[in-house]
Design a protein around this motif. Structure first.
Motif, PDB file in Angstrom:
ATOM      1  N   LEU A  63     -95.289 -19.934 -60.674  1.00 39.99           N
ATOM      2  CA  LEU A  63     -95.280 -18.558 -59.826  1.00 39.99           C
ATOM      3  C   LEU A  63     -94.425 -18.333 -59.191  1.00 39.99           C
ATOM      4  O   LEU A  63     -93.965 -17.085 -59.154  1.00 39.99           O
ATOM      5  CB  LEU A  63     -96.548 -18.700 -58.829  1.00 39.99           C
ATOM      6  CG  LEU A  63     -96.695 -18.023 -57.651  1.00 39.99           C
ATOM      7  CD1 LEU A  63     -97.157 -16.556 -58.314  1.00 39.99           C
ATOM      8  CD2 LEU A  63     -98.049 -18.407 -56.809  1.00 39.99           C
ATOM      9  N   LEU A  64     -93.618 -19.161 -58.793  1.00 42.75           N
ATOM     10  CA  LEU A  64     -91.937 -18.801 -57.936  1.00 42.75           C
ATOM     11  C   LEU A  64     -91.251 -18.385 -58.959  1.00 42.75           C
ATOM     12  O   LEU A  64     -90.615 -17.186 -58.740  1.00 42.75           O
ATOM     13  CB  LEU A  64     -91.463 -20.198 -57.532  1.00 42.75           C
ATOM     14  CG  LEU A  64     -92.241 -20.867 -56.428  1.00 42.75           C
ATOM     15  CD1 LEU A  64     -91.643 -22.302 -56.017  1.00 42.75           C
ATOM     16  CD2 LEU A  64     -91.627 -19.778 -55.059  1.00 42.75           C
ATOM     17  N   ARG A  65     -91.391 -18.561 -60.390  1.00 41.08           N
ATOM     18  CA  ARG A  65     -90.507 -18.046 -61.398  1.00 41.08           C
ATOM     19  C   ARG A  65     -90.796 -16.407 -61.460  1.00 41.08           C
ATOM     20  O   ARG A  65     -90.062 -15.830 -61.824  1.00 41.08           O
ATOM     21  CB  ARG A  65     -90.704 -18.709 -62.636  1.00 41.08           C
ATOM     22  CG  ARG A  65     -89.643 -18.386 -63.633  1.00 41.08           C
ATOM     23  CD  ARG A  65     -89.814 -18.925 -65.040  1.00 41.08           C
ATOM     24  NE  ARG A  65     -88.904 -18.818 -66.057  1.00 41.08           N
ATOM     25  CZ  ARG A  65     -89.103 -18.800 -67.356  1.00 41.08           C
ATOM     26  NH1 ARG A  65     -90.391 -19.677 -67.806  1.00 41.08           N
ATOM     27  NH2 ARG A  65     -88.133 -18.747 -68.084  1.00 41.08           N
ATOM     28  N   ILE A  97     -89.455 -26.240 -53.341  1.00 38.67           N
ATOM     29  CA  ILE A  97     -90.485 -25.322 -53.286  1.00 38.67           C
ATOM     30  C   ILE A  97     -90.469 -24.358 -51.782  1.00 38.67           C
ATOM     31  O   ILE A  97     -90.148 -23.325 -51.959  1.00 38.67           O
ATOM     32  CB  ILE A  97     -91.861 -25.689 -53.685  1.00 38.67           C
ATOM     33  CG1 ILE A  97     -92.098 -26.260 -55.100  1.00 38.67           C
ATOM     34  CG2 ILE A  97     -92.965 -24.825 -53.313  1.00 38.67           C
ATOM     35  CD1 ILE A  97     -93.167 -26.699 -55.562  1.00 38.67           C
ATOM     36  N   ASP A  98     -90.471 -25.058 -50.691  1.00 43.10           N
ATOM     37  CA  ASP A  98     -90.153 -24.486 -49.569  1.00 43.10           C
ATOM     38  C   ASP A  98     -89.024 -23.918 -49.466  1.00 43.10           C
ATOM     39  O   ASP A  98     -89.092 -22.756 -49.054  1.00 43.10           O
ATOM     40  CB  ASP A  98     -90.543 -25.751 -48.388  1.00 43.10           C
ATOM     41  CG  ASP A  98     -91.708 -26.606 -48.391  1.00 43.10           C
ATOM     42  OD1 ASP A  98     -92.820 -25.977 -48.986  1.00 43.10           O
ATOM     43  OD2 ASP A  98     -91.761 -27.334 -47.864  1.00 43.10           O
ATOM     44  N   GLN A  99     -88.024 -24.399 -49.897  1.00 43.07           N
ATOM     45  CA  GLN A  99     -86.692 -23.765 -49.861  1.00 43.07           C
ATOM     46  C   GLN A  99     -86.472 -22.342 -50.619  1.00 43.07           C
ATOM     47  O   GLN A  99     -86.340 -21.020 -49.991  1.00 43.07           O
ATOM     48  CB  GLN A  99     -85.593 -24.854 -50.314  1.00 43.07           C
ATOM     49  CG  GLN A  99     -84.019 -24.171 -49.983  1.00 43.07           C
ATOM     50  CD  GLN A  99     -83.269 -25.173 -50.346  1.00 43.07           C
ATOM     51  OE1 GLN A  99     -83.380 -25.817 -51.607  1.00 43.07           O
ATOM     52  NE2 GLN A  99     -81.955 -25.680 -49.476  1.00 43.07           N
ATOM     53  N   LYS A 124     -79.895 -17.077 -53.834  1.00 46.60           N
ATOM     54  CA  LYS A 124     -80.286 -18.319 -53.469  1.00 46.60           C
ATOM     55  C   LYS A 124     -81.503 -18.912 -54.010  1.00 46.60           C
ATOM     56  O   LYS A 124     -81.718 -20.124 -54.278  1.00 46.60           O
ATOM     57  CB  LYS A 124     -80.729 -18.421 -51.644  1.00 46.60           C
ATOM     58  CG  LYS A 124     -81.150 -19.597 -51.036  1.00 46.60           C
ATOM     59  CD  LYS A 124     -80.071 -20.729 -51.288  1.00 46.60           C
ATOM     60  CE  LYS A 124     -80.374 -21.969 -50.175  1.00 46.60           C
ATOM     61  NZ  LYS A 124     -79.629 -23.026 -50.539  1.00 46.60           N
ATOM     62  N   ALA A 125     -82.575 -17.867 -54.152  1.00 42.05           N
ATOM     63  CA  ALA A 125     -83.965 -18.385 -54.735  1.00 42.05           C
ATOM     64  C   ALA A 125     -83.458 -18.668 -56.063  1.00 42.05           C
ATOM     65  O   ALA A 125     -84.284 -19.819 -56.675  1.00 42.05           O
ATOM     66  CB  ALA A 125     -84.892 -17.174 -54.781  1.00 42.05           C
ATOM     67  N   LYS A 126     -82.820 -18.104 -56.972  1.00 43.37           N
ATOM     68  CA  LYS A 126     -82.452 -18.416 -58.311  1.00 43.37           C
ATOM     69  C   LYS A 126     -81.632 -19.746 -58.390  1.00 43.37           C
ATOM     70  O   LYS A 126     -81.804 -20.799 -59.341  1.00 43.37           O
ATOM     71  CB  LYS A 126     -81.393 -17.225 -59.053  1.00 43.37           C
ATOM     72  CG  LYS A 126     -81.252 -17.565 -60.444  1.00 43.37           C
ATOM     73  CD  LYS A 126     -80.458 -16.588 -61.217  1.00 43.37           C
ATOM     74  CE  LYS A 126     -79.975 -16.692 -62.558  1.00 43.37           C
ATOM     75  NZ  LYS A 126     -79.621 -15.789 -63.086  1.00 43.37           N
ATOM     76  N   THR A 127     -80.850 -19.993 -57.365  1.00 44.41           N
ATOM     77  CA  THR A 127     -80.075 -21.303 -57.326  1.00 44.41           C
ATOM     78  C   THR A 127     -81.133 -22.325 -57.356  1.00 44.41           C
ATOM     79  O   THR A 127     -80.962 -23.598 -57.858  1.00 44.41           O
ATOM     80  CB  THR A 127     -79.171 -21.478 -56.281  1.00 44.41           C
ATOM     81  OG1 THR A 127     -77.926 -20.258 -56.392  1.00 44.41           O
ATOM     82  CG2 THR A 127     -78.284 -22.457 -56.096  1.00 44.41           C
ATOM     83  N   VAL A 128     -81.932 -22.148 -56.185  1.00 46.40           N
ATOM     84  CA  VAL A 128     -82.876 -23.224 -55.953  1.00 46.40           C
ATOM     85  C   VAL A 128     -83.631 -23.556 -57.169  1.00 46.40           C
ATOM     86  O   VAL A 128     -84.042 -24.840 -57.524  1.00 46.40           O
ATOM     87  CB  VAL A 128     -83.815 -22.934 -54.787  1.00 46.40           C
ATOM     88  CG1 VAL A 128     -84.735 -24.126 -54.611  1.00 46.40           C
ATOM     89  CG2 VAL A 128     -82.977 -22.882 -53.362  1.00 46.40           C
ATOM     90  N   TYR A 129     -84.160 -22.459 -57.854  1.00 48.90           N
ATOM     91  CA  TYR A 129     -85.117 -22.598 -59.234  1.00 48.90           C
ATOM     92  C   TYR A 129     -84.339 -23.463 -60.032  1.00 48.90           C
ATOM     93  O   TYR A 129     -85.011 -24.094 -60.738  1.00 48.90           O
ATOM     94  CB  TYR A 129     -85.577 -21.255 -59.609  1.00 48.90           C
ATOM     95  CG  TYR A 129     -86.304 -21.369 -60.581  1.00 48.90           C
ATOM     96  CD1 TYR A 129     -87.720 -21.601 -60.422  1.00 48.90           C
ATOM     97  CD2 TYR A 129     -86.095 -21.344 -61.944  1.00 48.90           C
ATOM     98  CE1 TYR A 129     -88.771 -21.865 -61.647  1.00 48.90           C
ATOM     99  CE2 TYR A 129     -86.877 -21.672 -63.051  1.00 48.90           C
ATOM    100  CZ  TYR A 129     -88.281 -21.826 -62.938  1.00 48.90           C
ATOM    101  OH  TYR A 129     -89.148 -21.957 -63.842  1.00 48.90           O
ATOM    102  N   THR A 166     -88.752 -34.281 -53.054  1.00 50.89           N
ATOM    103  CA  THR A 166     -87.660 -33.412 -53.372  1.00 50.89           C
ATOM    104  C   THR A 166     -88.131 -32.199 -54.053  1.00 50.89           C
ATOM    105  O   THR A 166     -88.037 -30.868 -53.458  1.00 50.89           O
ATOM    106  CB  THR A 166     -86.877 -34.087 -54.403  1.00 50.89           C
ATOM    107  OG1 THR A 166     -86.201 -35.231 -53.795  1.00 50.89           O
ATOM    108  CG2 THR A 166     -85.675 -33.035 -54.895  1.00 50.89           C
ATOM    109  N   VAL A 167     -89.072 -31.980 -55.002  1.00 50.24           N
ATOM    110  CA  VAL A 167     -89.635 -30.962 -55.500  1.00 50.24           C
ATOM    111  C   VAL A 167     -90.405 -30.087 -54.455  1.00 50.24           C
ATOM    112  O   VAL A 167     -90.115 -28.809 -54.470  1.00 50.24           O
ATOM    113  CB  VAL A 167     -90.670 -31.087 -56.634  1.00 50.24           C
ATOM    114  CG1 VAL A 167     -91.415 -29.845 -57.003  1.00 50.24           C
ATOM    115  CG2 VAL A 167     -89.745 -31.773 -57.659  1.00 50.24           C
TER     116      VAL A 167
END
Length: 285
Positions: free
Chosen positions: A58-60, A24-26, A38-43, A19-20
């Motif tokens: 890194l994504l954050r 991450i891919d999403q 969208k990126a914030k929602t996924v994070y 799932t994680v």
């Protein structure tokens, strides 16, 4: 790609690791599409603990960059141990380092970071990284036929893709730097024909704003371009810039333009104008 990821996420029996990884891919895909909401929602959907903490950190940092929280992005990036990242994520790490250095006007260090990103990047990452390199050249003051030709080739190579708009934006800056205003305006007009998807709306608005700025640089009237932007635009940040420019020219507008009437119409339109509050403030000023 987004639909494929979501279909996998909807499968029953996924482990936390699976799932994680899909999240991450999403999130990475949302960032590549400049969809920061969208990126914030996924994070925010990540568990507080769990696997892949270095990549998630890194994504954050990338998310904070997209939200223009530059200092926060830099602080989070300083916590990322790049030695624990795969080559693919190292490329994004060095790209973000380069953008932060660029923001701080440390352009030589920025160029070095982009070179390090390119050295470890995978093939699908190269277009975005090459875009950063070309942009850095413009910031460093580079201009001329060679740079313009490189950018023209990139615009044609990726024509119809989102990144083509970004290469076109840099080509426009290169034209303006060289005083080629007519070529810059022709390019903007050409690119508008390729903006067909809702995700590209911000580029339609951005290019209309650029048209107004270039006309002003030429000493020509920009009011019609700004009015068109405010009539049809959807991107609030760009619309606010256009409104500020139009209000700043209040005393020098052509006699056939009634600015107060325009502001009143925009403030009353349905559906509600994206920057109605700012327009009301303009009416009151």
């Amino acid at each position: 790609a987004e639909q494929d990821i979501q279909e996998e996420l909807d499968l029953p029996g996924l482990s936390e690791d699976q799932t994680v990884q899909l999240r991450i891919d999403q999130m990475a895909l949302a960032i590549q599409l400049n969809d920061w909401s969208k990126a914030k929602t996924v994070y925010e959907s990540f568990p507080e603990d769990g696997p892949q903490q270095t990549v998630r950190r890194l994504l954050r940092a990338m998310l904070f960059w997209g939200e223009r929280r530059i200092d926060a992005s830099r602080d989070i990036l300083d916590e990322v141990d790049a030695s624990r990242l795969s080559s693919r994520w190292k490329a994004w790490y060095w790209a973000l380092q380069g953008m932060i250095f660029e923001h701080r006007q440390e352009l030589a260090r920025s160029a070095e970071s982009y070179d390090r990103a390119l050295a470890v990047a995978e093939s699908d990452q190269l277009p975005f990284l090459e875009l950063l390199v070309e942009r850095n050249k413009i910031f460093l003051g580079e201009s001329g036929e060679s740079l313009e030709t490189d950018l023209q080739l990139k615009v044609r190579e990726f024509s119809g893709e989102l990144i083509a708009h970004q290469f076109a934006e840099q080509l426009m800056f290169a034209y303006v730097r060289s005083g080629k205003f007519e070529q810059a305006l022709a390019l903007l007009e050409e690119r508008r024909a390729y903006i067909l998807l809702p995700r590209d709306q911000n580029y339609l608005d951005k290019f209309k704003l650029f048209e107004a700025l270039i006309l002003e640089e030429q000493g020509q009237e920009s009011a019609v371009a700004l009015m068109e932007l405010l009539n049809t635009g959807q991107t609030s940040q760009i619309l606010r810039q256009g409104l500020e420019l139009l209000l700043g020219r209040k005393e020098s507008l052509p006699s056939d333009i009634d600015l107060n009437a325009l502001l009143s119409r925009w403030s009353e339109q349905l559906p509600v104008h994206p920057i109605r509050v700012d327009i009301l403030h303009g009416l009151a000023s």
